[in-house]
Design a protein around this motif. Structure first.
Motif, PDB file in Angstrom:
ATOM      1  N   ALA A 150      -3.206   6.258 -12.396  1.00  0.00           N
ATOM      2  CA  ALA A 150      -2.422   5.433 -11.476  1.00  0.00           C
ATOM      3  C   ALA A 150      -3.899   4.549 -11.391  1.00  0.00           C
ATOM      4  O   ALA A 150      -4.772   5.117 -11.046  1.00  0.00           O
ATOM      5  CB  ALA A 150      -1.487   5.230 -10.351  1.00  0.00           C
ATOM      6  N   LYS A 151      -3.589   3.030 -11.327  1.00  0.00           N
ATOM      7  CA  LYS A 151      -4.987   2.472 -10.721  1.00  0.00           C
ATOM      8  C   LYS A 151      -4.142   2.114  -9.553  1.00  0.00           C
ATOM      9  O   LYS A 151      -3.328   1.548  -8.848  1.00  0.00           O
ATOM     10  CB  LYS A 151      -4.369   1.173 -11.477  1.00  0.00           C
ATOM     11  N   PHE A 152      -5.650   2.021  -8.658  1.00  0.00           N
ATOM     12  CA  PHE A 152      -5.062   1.132  -6.693  1.00  0.00           C
ATOM     13  C   PHE A 152      -4.865  -0.365  -6.622  1.00  0.00           C
ATOM     14  O   PHE A 152      -5.633  -0.745  -6.869  1.00  0.00           O
ATOM     15  CB  PHE A 152      -6.237   2.128  -6.367  1.00  0.00           C
ATOM     16  N   LYS A 153      -3.765  -0.499  -6.654  1.00  0.00           N
ATOM     17  CA  LYS A 153      -3.784  -2.118  -6.575  1.00  0.00           C
ATOM     18  C   LYS A 153      -2.985  -2.363  -5.713  1.00  0.00           C
ATOM     19  O   LYS A 153      -1.629  -2.511  -5.520  1.00  0.00           O
ATOM     20  CB  LYS A 153      -3.642  -2.661  -7.338  1.00  0.00           C
ATOM     21  N   THR A 154      -3.065  -3.464  -5.555  1.00  0.00           N
ATOM     22  CA  THR A 154      -2.100  -4.554  -4.681  1.00  0.00           C
ATOM     23  C   THR A 154      -1.425  -5.253  -5.866  1.00  0.00           C
ATOM     24  O   THR A 154      -1.534  -4.886  -6.811  1.00  0.00           O
ATOM     25  CB  THR A 154      -2.216  -5.747  -3.308  1.00  0.00           C
ATOM     26  N   HIS A 155      -0.225  -5.639  -5.155  1.00  0.00           N
ATOM     27  CA  HIS A 155       1.819  -5.789  -6.432  1.00  0.00           C
ATOM     28  C   HIS A 155       1.649  -6.728  -5.080  1.00  0.00           C
ATOM     29  O   HIS A 155       2.553  -7.087  -4.637  1.00  0.00           O
ATOM     30  CB  HIS A 155       1.651  -4.266  -6.323  1.00  0.00           C
ATOM     31  N   GLY A 156       1.850  -8.002  -6.335  1.00  0.00           N
ATOM     32  CA  GLY A 156       3.171  -8.846  -5.767  1.00  0.00           C
ATOM     33  C   GLY A 156       4.512  -9.009  -5.185  1.00  0.00           C
ATOM     34  O   GLY A 156       4.970  -9.445  -4.034  1.00  0.00           O
ATOM     35  N   LEU A 157       5.191  -8.129  -5.902  1.00  0.00           N
ATOM     36  CA  LEU A 157       6.436  -7.298  -5.600  1.00  0.00           C
ATOM     37  C   LEU A 157       6.371  -6.421  -4.291  1.00  0.00           C
ATOM     38  O   LEU A 157       7.436  -6.374  -4.372  1.00  0.00           O
ATOM     39  CB  LEU A 157       7.079  -7.722  -7.062  1.00  0.00           C
ATOM     40  N   THR A 158       5.544  -5.500  -5.260  1.00  0.00           N
ATOM     41  CA  THR A 158       5.753  -4.316  -3.942  1.00  0.00           C
ATOM     42  C   THR A 158       4.832  -3.543  -3.601  1.00  0.00           C
ATOM     43  O   THR A 158       4.600  -2.796  -2.613  1.00  0.00           O
ATOM     44  CB  THR A 158       6.491  -3.213  -5.232  1.00  0.00           C
ATOM     45  N   LEU A 159       3.625  -4.562  -3.309  1.00  0.00           N
ATOM     46  CA  LEU A 159       2.462  -4.694  -2.278  1.00  0.00           C
ATOM     47  C   LEU A 159       1.320  -3.688  -2.904  1.00  0.00           C
ATOM     48  O   LEU A 159       0.702  -4.156  -2.586  1.00  0.00           O
ATOM     49  CB  LEU A 159       3.112  -3.901  -0.921  1.00  0.00           C
ATOM     50  N   LEU A 160       2.168  -2.273  -2.966  1.00  0.00           N
ATOM     51  CA  LEU A 160       1.712  -1.624  -3.732  1.00  0.00           C
ATOM     52  C   LEU A 160       1.765  -0.797  -5.155  1.00  0.00           C
ATOM     53  O   LEU A 160       2.806  -0.884  -5.079  1.00  0.00           O
ATOM     54  CB  LEU A 160       1.167  -0.545  -2.195  1.00  0.00           C
ATOM     55  N   HIS A 180      14.325  -5.807 -14.138  1.00  0.00           N
ATOM     56  CA  HIS A 180      14.157  -6.614 -13.259  1.00  0.00           C
ATOM     57  C   HIS A 180      15.035  -7.906 -13.204  1.00  0.00           C
ATOM     58  O   HIS A 180      15.334  -8.131 -11.827  1.00  0.00           O
ATOM     59  CB  HIS A 180      12.484  -7.956 -13.679  1.00  0.00           C
ATOM     60  N   LYS A 181      16.338  -8.292 -14.261  1.00  0.00           N
ATOM     61  CA  LYS A 181      17.159  -9.478 -14.255  1.00  0.00           C
ATOM     62  C   LYS A 181      18.375  -8.643 -13.303  1.00  0.00           C
ATOM     63  O   LYS A 181      19.257  -8.919 -12.500  1.00  0.00           O
ATOM     64  CB  LYS A 181      17.715  -9.082 -15.764  1.00  0.00           C
ATOM     65  N   GLU A 182      18.724  -6.906 -13.312  1.00  0.00           N
ATOM     66  CA  GLU A 182      19.436  -5.904 -12.973  1.00  0.00           C
ATOM     67  C   GLU A 182      19.592  -5.915 -11.233  1.00  0.00           C
ATOM     68  O   GLU A 182      20.349  -6.399 -10.805  1.00  0.00           O
ATOM     69  CB  GLU A 182      19.816  -4.647 -13.945  1.00  0.00           C
ATOM     70  N   ALA A 183      18.104  -5.726 -11.001  1.00  0.00           N
ATOM     71  CA  ALA A 183      17.769  -5.673  -9.838  1.00  0.00           C
ATOM     72  C   ALA A 183      17.038  -6.966  -8.634  1.00  0.00           C
ATOM     73  O   ALA A 183      15.418  -7.065  -9.493  1.00  0.00           O
ATOM     74  CB  ALA A 183      16.776  -4.727  -9.275  1.00  0.00           C
ATOM     75  N   GLN A 184      17.498  -7.913  -8.254  1.00  0.00           N
ATOM     76  CA  GLN A 184      16.736  -9.381  -7.800  1.00  0.00           C
ATOM     77  C   GLN A 184      16.646  -9.368  -7.153  1.00  0.00           C
ATOM     78  O   GLN A 184      16.051 -10.446  -6.151  1.00  0.00           O
ATOM     79  CB  GLN A 184      17.890 -10.196  -8.445  1.00  0.00           C
ATOM     80  N   PHE A 189      15.149  -3.642  -6.144  1.00  0.00           N
ATOM     81  CA  PHE A 189      14.145  -2.908  -7.548  1.00  0.00           C
ATOM     82  C   PHE A 189      13.264  -1.770  -7.746  1.00  0.00           C
ATOM     83  O   PHE A 189      13.326  -0.871  -8.010  1.00  0.00           O
ATOM     84  CB  PHE A 189      13.367  -3.889  -7.842  1.00  0.00           C
ATOM     85  N   CYS A 190      12.657  -1.590  -5.961  1.00  0.00           N
ATOM     86  CA  CYS A 190      12.222  -0.506  -5.302  1.00  0.00           C
ATOM     87  C   CYS A 190      13.456   1.173  -5.608  1.00  0.00           C
ATOM     88  O   CYS A 190      12.784   1.800  -6.234  1.00  0.00           O
ATOM     89  CB  CYS A 190      11.487  -0.763  -4.331  1.00  0.00           C
ATOM     90  N   THR A 191      14.640   0.608  -4.690  1.00  0.00           N
ATOM     91  CA  THR A 191      15.460   1.601  -5.446  1.00  0.00           C
ATOM     92  C   THR A 191      15.795   2.215  -6.830  1.00  0.00           C
ATOM     93  O   THR A 191      15.914   3.250  -7.124  1.00  0.00           O
ATOM     94  CB  THR A 191      16.428   1.380  -4.973  1.00  0.00           C
ATOM     95  N   PHE A 250       3.969   1.656   7.310  1.00  0.00           N
ATOM     96  CA  PHE A 250       4.512   2.630   6.397  1.00  0.00           C
ATOM     97  C   PHE A 250       6.321   1.545   5.949  1.00  0.00           C
ATOM     98  O   PHE A 250       6.076   2.230   3.997  1.00  0.00           O
ATOM     99  CB  PHE A 250       4.861   3.747   6.798  1.00  0.00           C
ATOM    100  N   GLU A 251       6.960   1.149   5.996  1.00  0.00           N
ATOM    101  CA  GLU A 251       7.543   0.699   5.718  1.00  0.00           C
ATOM    102  C   GLU A 251       7.956  -0.489   4.884  1.00  0.00           C
ATOM    103  O   GLU A 251       8.376  -1.126   4.264  1.00  0.00           O
ATOM    104  CB  GLU A 251       9.347   0.155   6.839  1.00  0.00           C
ATOM    105  N   ASP A 252       6.333  -0.922   5.004  1.00  0.00           N
ATOM    106  CA  ASP A 252       5.904  -2.502   3.829  1.00  0.00           C
ATOM    107  C   ASP A 252       6.174  -1.446   2.094  1.00  0.00           C
ATOM    108  O   ASP A 252       6.237  -2.735   1.652  1.00  0.00           O
ATOM    109  CB  ASP A 252       4.489  -2.667   4.630  1.00  0.00           C
ATOM    110  N   VAL A 253       5.753  -0.615   2.593  1.00  0.00           N
ATOM    111  CA  VAL A 253       5.443  -0.503   1.308  1.00  0.00           C
ATOM    112  C   VAL A 253       7.413   0.367   0.868  1.00  0.00           C
ATOM    113  O   VAL A 253       7.082   1.914   0.725  1.00  0.00           O
ATOM    114  CB  VAL A 253       4.515   0.763   0.834  1.00  0.00           C
ATOM    115  N   LEU A 254       8.390  -0.254  -0.211  1.00  0.00           N
ATOM    116  CA  LEU A 254       9.522   0.807   0.192  1.00  0.00           C
ATOM    117  C   LEU A 254       9.547   1.481  -1.010  1.00  0.00           C
ATOM    118  O   LEU A 254      10.499   1.983  -1.389  1.00  0.00           O
ATOM    119  CB  LEU A 254      10.604  -0.871  -0.384  1.00  0.00           C
TER     120      LEU A 254
END
Length: 385
Positions: A150-160, A180-184, A189-191, A250-254
């Motif tokens: 992996a690459k260590f990055k922030t992410h607009g949707l999942t934060l990390l 993405h369409k199924e999990a809006q 999406f994280c689930t 902890f709870e911010d990165v689902l």
């Protein structure tokens, strides 16, 4: 106790990278604890888009090359593969991404096997509550060992985006957009990502954090020199450590929080043994968070009010060249070309998945607060962060 090693490398100098990787494995008991000579080892790298290594969007080719060398010295057959983001009507985006990132060259020069997951075939597995069917590239099941590179990055949707999110790339081509369409919602999406992760759980996770990304990642942020390589047999634990380095709640990165709750890995930082460099001694300045996540930094009693005020939407910049990559990649067909050959967004259809922002090859889509007051608050929060 789950184990995570942290080693330092402040550059992509081959000797420094090799030393950091080898030391990281030694701290975990040696690579022989996880991989046997003669095994087929698949490095599932991050090849999000066709960008140069210096942009730090993808796993750096030097880290991949040194990892190949270590595995070959151990007597392994090495495969390297991924499926990039986006869709292109004129060609295969993954094939181009593998070349532009320098990954194809480093893999082929070392005699490893390069795999484009868009063309290797796939298997369909039963999913869960969110993703009913899982489309997974065949090499994931053909390899003896899978390593998430992996690459260590922030992410607009999942934060990390770390070890867990990296495994989304085992889904070939357009199927990723369909998920993405199924999990809006971010929760769904994280689930769904974790339902996929459960099926393709890697044996090891190696995170390239020598130079990562902060701000509006995973592709339009800015370089963050963290100088670390993080390794663990548990991607949930690796990502929890990355979250501590950011730092964030902890709870911010689902993907980490839910993954821990689902029993897919250890997310309790008090039950993770950090080997080598200690988080408190790294002296890494806090990562800038994506615009989409600034609300998490507000006091709890303001959160419900702030969610609506600080809603973030993708906006097309005047520099848009009308290449249509974002249009072809939108999972809900919310984009089109205007009469003056610029991309436009139908916000009544937009699901805020930010795929257009993530995949725009010219970086002419920005994430901005729709509410004027939200923009003011965001500026203040960015100054504080």
């Amino acid at each position: 106790m789950s184990k995570v090693s942290i080693t330092r490398s402040h550059s992509y100098d081959p000797q420094d990278v090799s030393r950091a990787l080898k030391n990281g494995f030694e701290l975990l008991g040696g690579i022989e604890q996880y991989i046997k000579p003669g095994q087929k080892v698949l490095l599932k790298v991050n090849v999000l888009a066709a960008t140069s290594p210096e942009q730090n969007v993808t796993t750096h080719p030097e880290v991949i090359g040194q990892m190949i060398d270590i595995l070959k010295e151990h007597g392994c057959e090495v495969w390297v593969g991924d499926s990039s983001g986006g869709n292109n009507q004129t060609g295969n985006p993954t094939g181009r991404a593998l070349k532009v990132t320098g990954i194809a060259e480093v893999v082929e020069s070392r005699g490893a096997k390069l795999l484009n997951f868009d063309s290797t075939g796939f298997e369909i597995k039963k999913g869960g509550k969110v993703f009913k069917e899982l489309y997974i590239a065949k090499p994931i099941f053909e390899a003896d060992v899978v390593i998430s590179m992996a690459k260590f990055k922030t992410h607009g949707l999942t934060l990390l985006t770390g070890g867990v999110k990296n495994m989304f790339g085992v889904v070939p081509g357009r199927a990723k957009a369909n998920y993405h369409k199924e999990a809006q919602t971010i929760e769904k999406f994280c689930t769904g990502l974790l339902e996929l992760y459960k099926e393709v759980k890697p044996h090891l996770t190696v995170v390239d954090g020598i130079e990562g990304m902060e701000g509006n990642g995973p592709s339009a942020g800015t370089t963050k020199k963290a100088g670390v390589i993080v390794i663990s047999p548990d991607a949930i634990s690796a990502d929890r450590v990355l979250g501590e380095i950011l730092p964030c709640k902890f709870e911010d990165v689902l993907t980490t929080y839910y993954g821990h709750k689902m029993g897919l890995g250890q997310g309790d930082i008090n039950k993770i043994e950090v080997l080598g460099e200690q988080i408190s001694d790294l002296n890494i300045t806090p990562f800038k968070l994506p615009n989409t996540k600034l609300v998490s930094s507000l006091p709890g009693f303001l959160t419900s009010w702030a969610v609506n005020m600080m809603k973030v939407v993708p906006e097309i910049e005047p520099e848009c060249v009308g290449c249509s990559f974002c249009i072809n990649s939108c999972p809900v067909d919310a984009m089109a070309l205007s009469e003056n050959n610029k991309a436009i967004i139908d916000y009544s259809k937009c699901i805020s998945c930010y795929c257009c922002h993530e995949l725009c090859p010219k970086k002419t889509i920005e994430l901005r607060h729709a509410n004027r007051m939200g923009k003011v608050v965001a500026k203040l929060m960015n100054k504080r962060l």
